[in-house]
Design a protein around this motif. Sequence first.
Motif, mmCIF file in Angstrom:
data_model
loop_
_atom_site.group_PDB
_atom_site.id
_atom_site.type_symbol
_atom_site.label_atom_id
_atom_site.label_comp_id
_atom_site.label_asym_id
_atom_site.label_seq_id
_atom_site.Cartn_x
_atom_site.Cartn_y
_atom_site.Cartn_z
ATOM 1 N N ASN A 20 81.209 -12.287 -31.473
ATOM 2 C CA ASN A 20 80.076 -12.950 -32.047
ATOM 3 C C ASN A 20 80.189 -13.392 -33.556
ATOM 4 O O ASN A 20 79.288 -13.517 -34.366
ATOM 5 C CB ASN A 20 78.724 -12.186 -32.146
ATOM 6 C CG ASN A 20 78.382 -12.061 -30.537
ATOM 7 O OD1 ASN A 20 78.637 -13.105 -29.791
ATOM 8 N ND2 ASN A 20 77.810 -11.000 -30.245
ATOM 9 N N ASP A 188 73.520 -9.724 -31.118
ATOM 10 C CA ASP A 188 73.840 -10.819 -32.081
ATOM 11 C C ASP A 188 72.183 -11.137 -32.881
ATOM 12 O O ASP A 188 71.974 -12.208 -32.968
ATOM 13 C CB ASP A 188 74.101 -11.988 -31.508
ATOM 14 C CG ASP A 188 74.749 -13.068 -32.244
ATOM 15 O OD1 ASP A 188 75.213 -12.703 -33.578
ATOM 16 O OD2 ASP A 188 74.823 -14.318 -31.892
ATOM 17 N N LYS A 190 69.410 -10.106 -32.021
ATOM 18 C CA LYS A 190 68.057 -10.321 -31.039
ATOM 19 C C LYS A 190 67.666 -8.888 -30.596
ATOM 20 O O LYS A 190 68.575 -8.321 -29.848
ATOM 21 C CB LYS A 190 68.392 -11.291 -30.058
ATOM 22 C CG LYS A 190 68.729 -12.694 -30.587
ATOM 23 C CD LYS A 190 69.366 -13.510 -29.260
ATOM 24 C CE LYS A 190 69.800 -14.839 -29.776
ATOM 25 N NZ LYS A 190 70.916 -14.735 -30.873
ATOM 26 N N ASP A 210 63.658 -11.820 -33.079
ATOM 27 C CA ASP A 210 64.568 -11.925 -34.083
ATOM 28 C C ASP A 210 64.616 -10.662 -34.920
ATOM 29 O O ASP A 210 63.623 -10.189 -35.380
ATOM 30 C CB ASP A 210 64.235 -13.237 -35.024
ATOM 31 C CG ASP A 210 65.365 -13.409 -36.158
ATOM 32 O OD1 ASP A 210 64.872 -12.728 -37.213
ATOM 33 O OD2 ASP A 210 66.077 -14.327 -36.011
ATOM 34 N N LEU A 217 61.926 -14.754 -29.629
ATOM 35 C CA LEU A 217 62.988 -16.114 -29.157
ATOM 36 C C LEU A 217 62.881 -16.463 -27.776
ATOM 37 O O LEU A 217 63.120 -17.783 -27.711
ATOM 38 C CB LEU A 217 64.329 -15.369 -29.742
ATOM 39 C CG LEU A 217 64.432 -15.036 -31.154
ATOM 40 C CD1 LEU A 217 65.796 -14.101 -31.233
ATOM 41 C CD2 LEU A 217 64.168 -16.044 -31.863
ATOM 42 N N TRP A 218 62.676 -15.445 -26.805
ATOM 43 C CA TRP A 218 62.496 -16.018 -25.384
ATOM 44 C C TRP A 218 61.984 -14.840 -24.821
ATOM 45 O O TRP A 218 61.843 -13.495 -25.305
ATOM 46 C CB TRP A 218 63.836 -16.357 -24.779
ATOM 47 C CG TRP A 218 65.029 -15.368 -25.215
ATOM 48 C CD1 TRP A 218 66.334 -15.535 -25.917
ATOM 49 C CD2 TRP A 218 65.304 -14.302 -24.159
ATOM 50 N NE1 TRP A 218 67.025 -14.486 -25.850
ATOM 51 C CE2 TRP A 218 66.781 -13.369 -24.744
ATOM 52 C CE3 TRP A 218 64.833 -13.626 -23.112
ATOM 53 C CZ2 TRP A 218 67.412 -12.541 -23.969
ATOM 54 C CZ3 TRP A 218 65.478 -12.290 -22.548
ATOM 55 C CH2 TRP A 218 66.398 -11.852 -23.115
ATOM 56 N N TYR A 263 75.578 -4.676 -21.987
ATOM 57 C CA TYR A 263 76.260 -6.064 -22.612
ATOM 58 C C TYR A 263 77.722 -5.903 -22.600
ATOM 59 O O TYR A 263 78.257 -4.952 -23.155
ATOM 60 C CB TYR A 263 75.675 -6.004 -24.049
ATOM 61 C CG TYR A 263 76.275 -7.279 -24.613
ATOM 62 C CD1 TYR A 263 75.802 -8.632 -24.089
ATOM 63 C CD2 TYR A 263 76.791 -7.417 -25.877
ATOM 64 C CE1 TYR A 263 76.299 -9.630 -24.713
ATOM 65 C CE2 TYR A 263 77.216 -8.517 -26.466
ATOM 66 C CZ TYR A 263 76.995 -9.661 -26.031
ATOM 67 O OH TYR A 263 77.345 -11.170 -26.634
ATOM 68 N N ASP A 268 79.841 -12.288 -22.740
ATOM 69 C CA ASP A 268 78.464 -12.765 -23.075
ATOM 70 C C ASP A 268 77.476 -12.754 -22.287
ATOM 71 O O ASP A 268 76.633 -13.617 -22.018
ATOM 72 C CB ASP A 268 78.470 -14.111 -23.743
ATOM 73 C CG ASP A 268 77.256 -14.139 -24.773
ATOM 74 O OD1 ASP A 268 76.777 -13.185 -25.487
ATOM 75 O OD2 ASP A 268 76.982 -15.506 -24.803
ATOM 76 N N LYS A 302 72.081 -14.615 -20.122
ATOM 77 C CA LYS A 302 72.752 -15.038 -21.227
ATOM 78 C C LYS A 302 71.709 -14.558 -22.651
ATOM 79 O O LYS A 302 70.651 -15.114 -22.504
ATOM 80 C CB LYS A 302 73.013 -16.520 -21.520
ATOM 81 C CG LYS A 302 73.915 -17.062 -20.563
ATOM 82 C CD LYS A 302 75.160 -16.860 -20.901
ATOM 83 C CE LYS A 302 76.353 -17.692 -20.375
ATOM 84 N NZ LYS A 302 77.577 -17.039 -20.892
ATOM 85 N N PRO A 303 72.205 -13.777 -23.424
ATOM 86 C CA PRO A 303 71.528 -12.829 -24.483
ATOM 87 C C PRO A 303 71.111 -13.958 -25.354
ATOM 88 O O PRO A 303 69.804 -14.076 -26.074
ATOM 89 C CB PRO A 303 72.293 -11.869 -24.899
ATOM 90 C CG PRO A 303 73.786 -12.349 -24.475
ATOM 91 C CD PRO A 303 73.744 -13.012 -23.344
ATOM 92 N N GLU A 304 71.406 -15.113 -25.427
ATOM 93 C CA GLU A 304 71.166 -16.250 -26.542
ATOM 94 C C GLU A 304 69.905 -16.636 -26.157
ATOM 95 O O GLU A 304 69.080 -17.143 -26.973
ATOM 96 C CB GLU A 304 72.193 -17.181 -26.873
ATOM 97 C CG GLU A 304 71.951 -18.205 -27.633
ATOM 98 C CD GLU A 304 71.872 -17.944 -29.242
ATOM 99 O OE1 GLU A 304 71.291 -18.585 -30.039
ATOM 100 O OE2 GLU A 304 72.731 -16.767 -29.432
ATOM 101 N N THR A 305 69.712 -17.002 -24.858
ATOM 102 C CA THR A 305 68.484 -18.002 -24.272
ATOM 103 C C THR A 305 67.818 -17.325 -23.498
ATOM 104 O O THR A 305 66.606 -17.685 -23.260
ATOM 105 C CB THR A 305 69.159 -19.216 -23.887
ATOM 106 O OG1 THR A 305 69.858 -18.894 -22.593
ATOM 107 C CG2 THR A 305 69.844 -20.167 -24.863
#
Length: 706
Positions: A20, A188, A190, A210, A217-218, A263, A268, A302-305
């Motif tokens: 990351n 990252d 989150k 965040d 964030l989601w 994780y 990812d 997916k941890p981003e979204t």
Amino acid sequence: MKKAGLILAGALALGLAGCNGDAQGSSKDGVTGALITAADGKEWLTYGRDYSEQRYSPLTGIGTGNVADLGLAWFADLDTARGQEATPLVIDGKIFTSTAWSKVKAYDARSGELLWDYDPEVPGEWGAYGCCDVVNRGLAAWGDKLFLGTFDGRLVALDRDTGEVAWSRETTDRTKPYTITGAPRVIDGKVLIGNGGAEYGVRGYITAYDANSGDQLWRFYTVPGDPQEEAAEPDYLAKARETWNGEFWKLGGGGTVWDAMAYDPDLDLLYIGVGNGSPWNQSYRSPGGGDNLYLSSIVALKPETGEYVWHYQTTPGETWDFTATQHIMLADLEMDGQQRKVLMQAPKNGYFYVIDRETGELISANNYVPQNWTTGIDMATGRPIENPEARYDKTGKPFVSMPGAGGGHSWHPMAFNPVEGLVYIPAIEAGFPYVPEKDWKPDTARGFNVGVDMGAGAMPPDAAIRQATADSTKGALIAWDPVKQEERWRVQYPGPWNGGLLATAGGLLFQGTAAGNFVAYDAHDGKELWSFPAQTGIVAPPITYELDGEQYVAVLAGWGGIWTLAPGGILSERSGPVRNISRLLVFKLGANGELPPAPPLDRMPLDPPPFRGTKEQVTLGGYNYGRYCGQCHGDAAIGSTVLPDLRRSAVLDNADSWQMIVHDGALADNGMASFAPSIGKEKIEAIRQYVIFRANEDKKLGGLGS
């Protein structure tokens, strides 16, 4: 020559450093993903030590040859006399821990000096929403902040140096009985947090915030909701809806994400464990059956979204409280001559699973404790082959299941030793009678919404049956070979609810016990090498860290949790009556500290007033006791040593005082909320008469659970 099943040394711990885009840096500059991924063992930066959650430390300062010289370096008394389940963090020479009631304390990791503390002031009456004690399992760290999930549903960011609140967010609907007991994780930047409350009728989810601002964030829901509110339902939930029947959303559905996460930075992928259905009894939750996705599942995101990637359901159509929220760990194993990226879990249903963590494919499964709800796993489909008699929700007949609702393994973390190729499991062997409740009605105020007659066991069985039940209720430390799917060795305990585990490169395995000892075993064969009398039961997992070239081992001690409260008095027949003395204990070689003498275990005598009620009151009171009281005050009114044993209550012979407490909430600040929203004064009086009746019966037997 490598032995079969040996993990590639450091594959997860070291080979993924720098993911990351983080620079490794130092924890003094702030905790990053690179620091967590490449953790060298000197600090403990996240719940499972690193993202793989193996709870294996590379430190070798304390080993099989010198562990006999381990002594108490320092201890700190806590101000919460309830179950202590947290994993402390160690960052930049300081040790940070949460405690019961979601409090936080920071200490100098060398001396034990208290640096700061924080109390989120959880309302005492919120304790009535907890199925399993007012516990907290730990903190998360990122940058210069710590993150805490509070029992009443908040996510709080604290300045790591001062304990001052940086921000706080409500993560749940406070009009519903949500709780948080699990530790957050951070990926990252989150902050990830789930929740609990499925026994009381809620819908499960996990949320990302965040780390700097606290902005949401989601959010990923684990079960479908009200179709009138789901116009833009994502595909994964639309597919899940096809596996449900009836108006399940009115009962919550369940599926809370109350503990396990892991994780893989290389793939990812975030892995979460999903809990039981709400209510347990599927015939009420989803009439006509169905798999009820994503209950009792491991789900990759997916941890981003928060995007769904894959899932594996351990218990389709869950109806036994067989959660899959138990510890998830990642490893790279050699299986059939091939290196596999695997995920491992030993959930409540009694099976140990090895799953391909890239695809969700089931690689292997075998039961690690005795079980009778299946005849095995169909490896072609990955589904359990159910014993038809186990489906009490369909047969309408009682079924005594092994394992029971307590599970073959609960939340207590496992550990993995890559040298031995073994996973160590704090196992439970105990059955549970599932008695379907006819004409069950939900209670959204205070009720235990499971659709199983919790009052059916209100009267204890005769002495012979009780002894047989006690003899079959055990605990064990099991060394499990995940490649061969077989037990290598075990340490048998007289009772369940023994602590989480820590494995080290020194060849050691540390665990606390229900009987009140902190023990070091040889990781190879389970030989006991060292033991410390902690004066209280230990359920929390240990950690280890290094300062100034010296290795330390630390553990939170403090008896509590669901096995302590619900079957607590009966459990004492196995492990002995264990008090709660909540402390943080820290050890190092050559230390010679001592604890003060243990205070006597003072209990009110079992001397109840004479029973003057009616048979009808005992029947009514027994049912309502089972539904509203038993999860805190003990099965069949046989209380624990942590919360009041009602058979010994000073107000048992005073109907007015009893009503003031149970109906009016006179002790709400202490955690005894008013039950007036659920049961009226007539039923509350029947509960009192039932407890008086039970106390007199046990007095005749010589004080069961005394």
